[in-house]
Design an enzyme around this catalytic site. Structure first.
Site, mmCIF file in Angstrom:
data_model
loop_
_atom_site.group_PDB
_atom_site.id
_atom_site.type_symbol
_atom_site.label_atom_id
_atom_site.label_comp_id
_atom_site.label_asym_id
_atom_site.label_seq_id
_atom_site.Cartn_x
_atom_site.Cartn_y
_atom_site.Cartn_z
ATOM 1 N N LYS A 16 1.688 -12.752 -2.162
ATOM 2 C CA LYS A 16 1.038 -12.369 -3.410
ATOM 3 C C LYS A 16 1.212 -10.889 -3.757
ATOM 4 O O LYS A 16 1.495 -10.069 -2.881
ATOM 5 C CB LYS A 16 -0.459 -12.712 -3.338
ATOM 6 C CG LYS A 16 -0.735 -14.188 -3.129
ATOM 7 C CD LYS A 16 -0.198 -15.007 -4.273
ATOM 8 C CE LYS A 16 -0.527 -16.488 -4.222
ATOM 9 N NZ LYS A 16 -0.320 -17.206 -3.007
ATOM 10 N N ASN A 17 0.973 -10.557 -5.032
ATOM 11 C CA ASN A 17 1.126 -9.167 -5.495
ATOM 12 C C ASN A 17 0.213 -8.229 -4.722
ATOM 13 O O ASN A 17 0.532 -7.054 -4.561
ATOM 14 C CB ASN A 17 0.808 -9.068 -6.991
ATOM 15 C CG ASN A 17 1.848 -9.781 -7.841
ATOM 16 O OD1 ASN A 17 2.395 -10.800 -7.415
ATOM 17 N ND2 ASN A 17 2.138 -9.268 -9.021
#
Ligand SMILES: Cc1ncc(COP(=O)(O)O)c(C=O)c1O
Length: 443
Positions: free
Chosen positions: A198-199
């Site tokens: 994920k970011n």
């Protein structure tokens, strides 16, 4: 003269070493992780890294409350439990998402109901939402798919009209904005994932946010066995007042996520620059449909999705077969490329066979006993099916990858599209495109 494709024995355009992995580990990560190791505190309800992460994420979001969890999936279930979802209730979500957006309903003994997606944004189609609402609907879970905000004005208007709880699934959209406001701030509560891809990465983990004092209290109970905590001493009472689970985060993932948070906005900016370059250049190639971002949204490109259109490419080929052939040719050129979800979520065996609870058909049986029918026929989700037939994910747009890699990716696409007929000849070859999982810090 046309270049020989790698799939025909030509020289591949890219090597694995051209790609740099995610996440980027900085001195901030090392500092916080070292603090954990030096403190000797590795877990706990009031542990310092987890608490600090909660304070920092709440501040980043401009929200009152944040609870960190062991996964995004756990945070989703906590949200549903806090909203009072139980047997026989229905929870609406998008047909194109990750399983957890729907399975969280089953974990609460509720029934997932799917809505088809918008053909441009791939987010839940708000014009089809109202038709899915029944008197049993309790919660809507809009998903900000692949980093692009869902149509929150339309969704919130419908939810408020029907007095429904909105739990935003922002697992893939840390820092994305809709009309200038961060996703996760529109609904009654929201969830983010801290999984390695994920970011915002903690390795694994999740974040639950809300402005509602009552909801955070209930979610906090669900997070830790339903066990009450003494408000003065902060000690557990070992009295479960409701049904809970063990969904707390640990200190090492929390520390890593704190270090990563310091760089979230600059890392997102790099993703956006990479994505914009790909969109500009790949959009010039007939037959490629780059992702669409509405002008009032900030897309943070957790993944870079694009679709293939044989008609626009001037080729007579069934769309799914065309996508498979092009994907294989690009993969052989050395691209990290391949599908994420391969079918709309309701088409997965879990929903088709209803074997979730030992083959009993539960929880659907709760309502089917009253004559209510549930239909997960994939024909009801034609846009999600069209997407699954024709899209692929171009991996590697995360930092520190930048312009040099993007240019080479574009060159590989140009080569394959200049040799479409040669690519199509391999549509039936046993080649399985996909990315090296180490690209995203996983093994
Ligand atoms: C849209 C969506 N929702 C929920 C989740 C669940 O998050 P986690 O893997 O942290 O449990 C994910 C994770 O991939 C996701 O992509």
């Amino acid at each position: 003269m046309k270049e020989k494709l790698a799939i025909d024995g030509g020289k591949p355009m890219l090597k694995r070493a051209d790609y740099k992995n995610w996440p980027i580990i900085t001195s901030d990560d090392r500092k916080y992780v070292k603090e954990v190791l030096d403190s000797g505190i590795v877990c706990g309800g009031t542990a310092p890294q987890a608490k600090a992460l909660e304070t920092e994420w709440a501040k980043y979001m401009g929200m009152k409350h944040c609870l960190t969890t062991c996964s995004g999936t756990a945070a989703l279930q906590m949200g549903l439990a806090a909203a009072g979802v139980g047997p026989g209730d229905e929870v609406i979500t998008s047909a194109f998402t990750f399983l957890a957006s729907a399975s969280c309903a089953l974990h609460q003994n509720a029934i997932p109901v799917f809505v088809d997606i918008d053909p441009r944004t791939y987010n839940l189609d708000a014009t089809k939402l109202e038709a899915a609402i029944t008197k049993r609907t309790k919660v809507i879970i809009p998903v900000h798919i692949q980093g692009l905000p869902a149509d929150m004005d339309a969704i919130m208007k419908i939810a408020r009209r029907h007095k429904l709880f909105v739990l935003e699934d922002a697992a893939q959209a840390h820092g994305a904005t809709y009309k200038g406001k961060k996703v996760g701030t529109f609904g009654d509560a929201a969830e983010f994932s801290l999984n390695a891809l994920k970011n915002l990465c903690g390795g694994e983990g999740g974040l639950f946010v809300t402005n509602n004092d009552d909801i955070v209290k209930k979610a906090g109970l669900v997070r830790c066995f339903g066990d009450e905590v003494d408000e003065v001493s902060h000690r557990r009472k070992y009295n479960a007042s409701i049904l809970g689970y063990m969904y707390r985060n640990q200190e090492l993932p929390a520390a890593l996520a704190r270090g990563q948070l310091k760089h979230l906005d600059s890392n997102n900016a790099r993703r956006i620059a990479n994505a914009n370059y790909l969109t500009k250049e790949l959009g010039k190639i007939p037959g490629i449909i780059p992702p669409y971002c509405p002008p009032d949204c900030k897309h943070v490109y957790f993944m870079y999705n694009l679709r293939f259109d044989p008609v626009a490419a001037g080729v007579k080929c069934e769309p799914r077969r065309f996508r498979i052939a092009i994907e294989k040719a690009l993969y052989k050129e050395g691209l990290q490329i391949g599908q994420w979800q391969t079918v709309p979520v309701p088409a997965q065996d879990l929903f088709q066979s209803r074997l979730g609870y030992g083959g009993t058909g539960y929880p659907w049986t709760v309502n089917e006993a009253k004559g209510i029918k549930y239909n997960y026929d994939v024909k009801r989700f034609p846009v999600a099916q069209m997407l699954c037939d024709t899209y692929t994910v171009v991996h590697g747009i995360h930092p520190p990858n930048g312009a040099a890699l993007m240019k080479r990716i574009v060159a590989a696409f140009r080569k394959v599209f200049a040799n479409i007929d040669a690519s199509l000849a391999h549509a039936d070859d046993e080649i399985y495109p996909g990315m090296d999982s180490k690209l995203y810090g996983a093994s």
